[in-house]
Design a protein around this motif. Sequence first.
Motif: not given
Lengths: 481, 475
Positions: A142-153, A408-415, A423-428
């Motif tokens: 997993x890679x963690x978002x440096x802005x919030x480590x509980x979130x995906x990058x 949206x902004x960054x999702x939580x890991x696993x969300x 997830x596909x909707x996020x590519x809108x």
Amino acid sequence: MKQDIIKMSVKTLSRCLETKELSALEAADAYLEQIEKKEAEIGAFLTITKEAAWETAKQVDAKRMKNEPLPPLAGIPAGIKDNICTKGIPTTCASRMLEHFIPPYDAAVMEQMKASGVVMLGKLNMDEFAMGSTTEHSYFKETHNPRDLSRVPGGSSGGAAAAVAAYEAAFSLGSDTGGSIRQPAAFCGVVGMKPTYGTVSRYGLVAFASSLDQIGPLTRTVEDNALILQSIISQDQRDTTSLAHPNPDFLAGLEKGVQGLRIALPKEYFAPGIDPEIRQAVKKAAASFEKMGAKVGEASLPTLEYALPAYYVISSAEASSNLSRFDGVRYGYRSENAPSLEELYKNTRSEGFGEEVKRRILLGTFVLSAGYYDAYYKKAQQVRSLVCRDFEQVFSQWDLILSPVAPTTAYRLGEKRENPLEMYQGDLCTVPVNIAGLPALSMPCGFDREGLPIGMQIIGKHFREDLIYQAAQAFEKEAAI
Amino acid sequence: MSIQEYEMIIGLEVHVELKTKTKIFCGCSTEFGAEPNTQCCPVCMGMPGTLPVLNEQVVHFAVKAGLATNCEIAYISKQDRKNYFYPDLPKAYQISQYDLPLCHHGWLEIEQDQGVKRIGITRIHIEEDAGKLVHVEGKGTLVDCNRCGVPLIEIVSEPEITSGEEAKAYLQKLRAILLYTGISDVRMNEGSMRCDVNLSVRKKGEKKLGTRTEMKNLNSIQNVGKAIEFEFNRQVQVLESGGQIIQETRRFDAANGKTFSMRSKENANDYRYFPDPDLAPIKISKALRTSLASDIPQLPDARKAVYMEQYGLSAYAAEQITCQRSMADYFEQTVSLCHYPKICANLLLSEGLRLSSGEEDSIPIQPGHFAAAADLLGEEIINSSTCRKVIQILWKEDQDPKALVEREHLAQIQDKSLLEAMAKEVIAAYPQAAESYRQGKTAALQSLIGQMMKQTQGKGHPEKIREALEQALQQ
């Protein structure tokens, strides 16, 4: 001092190297030290090429000492997404299938990186074969978002965005098929560019969807981004879809401002599916452009909502064919359990690919199958033409389009892990750009209530990266985010 | 019901390797017979991230094939992926052309007993060849990628061929045309020309086509004929015994002349053709078309017409000579030095074809010597069996046939009084044969002629021997 080095923009670092205030080895060491410090919590890299980085840095320094002329990127430490082939260095696409694959050749962009004297720090994590929007689909980590480590990058170039945001690389190269550079840039608060289709050679980029894939830079500043892209443009004889760029100088007009530029806000991009905070932030950016002298107004892209399903049909169809070569016969993973040829194929591919990749291969195989081709693949190609026409119409009256990058902004890991459709909707917001082959830049334009970066997307006409950078530069200066 | 009440409908798919120096999508050599896996690179091995770049010469060669077979050339065509898994196909798709081939709606003409028949050509498209699987005892199956990406054209005929003879004539003519254009070696034994046969049968007079089978692995024109004969009989037998033809692929086994089922349609692949996104559409400009057309030499049919008109050759002889370019070239060099074109052609077709055993090799006799031999026969200085002998000698050791005839005393014996004296001796020696001839058994004359030939060591003038014998017998 080392903290200062990694905080420098590429441009500043380049100047310090040129004036010999700093050596390339010092720069490389500063970044390698940061990687050592941050990797445990970020996890951006799949391979760290410390020795090779030192080697390159020393070579650059030696040339510099002899006062040989060097390109501006000489000695700049960078990370490369792991679907870009690097000679002699594992290129895994974050897949078990290519876990031990070492290409005997460099991608065209890697040849350019080497010729420029760029110091490669390592290979960056991603969603397997660039399929996904969270980097959670990596086989390795997993890679963690440096802005919030509980979130995906974000993804698929999550490692590329996180490394730049966490100061683990001065810049990185990612790839973007449906938003894979722009969305992680937005999630991590950096600048990411998907150039016009055909601008950067795809030779050596492991193909996901050939008609949509483009390589592009992720940086911390707009100017750096322009500098890097400018250095990797090429019409490559080995990629017949690459084209001669008619406006290849992105720096000359960078400071021109937005006075007189016409910027459109298509109303479909501000639909209820987009988080209100994001809509607001992008509209605020629009107001700021207006204040700086741009003409801003509403426009319409009526077929935009069909771009997403068309994208998933086309990209999956191409992927199903592109990924067929991973069959266990010549290289890559081979199942131990292969008593017959058919079982060799089935078991190798069942075991070697992850769930998301298999989902897309199945989808793509289905839409190309006899009896379904017309209803899906052909229809999607027709939608593609309509989307292109919509963009052309808007661009007949406007210079640039401004939109959100993601709903949206960054999702939580696993969300989103268990819900691919969401997830596909996020590519809108990002896929229509790939469908039409247009250039688009993602850059931060504010923060949500949780302090996560919000990205905005500036879309230009084909080969008008120069105008995109010009507007982005003006905004970066004005907003100072 | 009998087999005579059935007819067969045949369509041929012919794959031809193009004689380009490099492969269709990369710079690797196409040379035949190299060590396994020495002529391949990341591109033709389908390594990740590599991309195809179309070799323009492949397009040029294919357009030439189209122009030489009276095809329409597509102004714009595209390349498609044919997806299937097989170890000899590194990318797991073959780049081919699906719905927009380079050439379409052509034809060629074949010479049949009933006259000229025109066979339609549906399409000609370009594609890449697959590799080769080599089965090695103890090691299993190995893949040789040297052939991966060797350029091919596929030439698809209309289902207008109705016999094995027509199929053979079609292949011979197609082969001749392609050889003339110089785009391929067209060697069936080396695999640079491969043929698949689609065959169905129906009762004569019926309009609807029957279920067809496809036969593969046909490595000579002769085998195509044999396979067709076998398959026609097999299908008729199946239908006559109340069975149904299954649409399937069959393999021809040359060893016993039979076809065997390989796979039926239920197991057939869905190839999921779609346009290859790595390759731009192919555009053929008018200028390119014109320049390629001007590069095509005079083709067999045009030469055939000249030979018939100018030299009085039969359609059959002219067809036979022109179907090999080297033969036709040799004929033209020889005939211009010869006073008896028909004799020259017949000698070439009998002795030339026999001695060269049908191969494309050049004839090791100077055209002037060959022409002189034909003239010696034409002027009746030597008889035809001597002439054959002379050609055989020249084939081994080229020399002036006139000098040879003089030195070896090969000129035919024409002296009337000498032959008459000889005739009397022969009649005296074989009174029984003479007697039965006189009683009306004219066949007996043949044995007497044979004896005369023996006496003259094969050098007698056949007509004059006959005359001398007939005269002597009447006395």
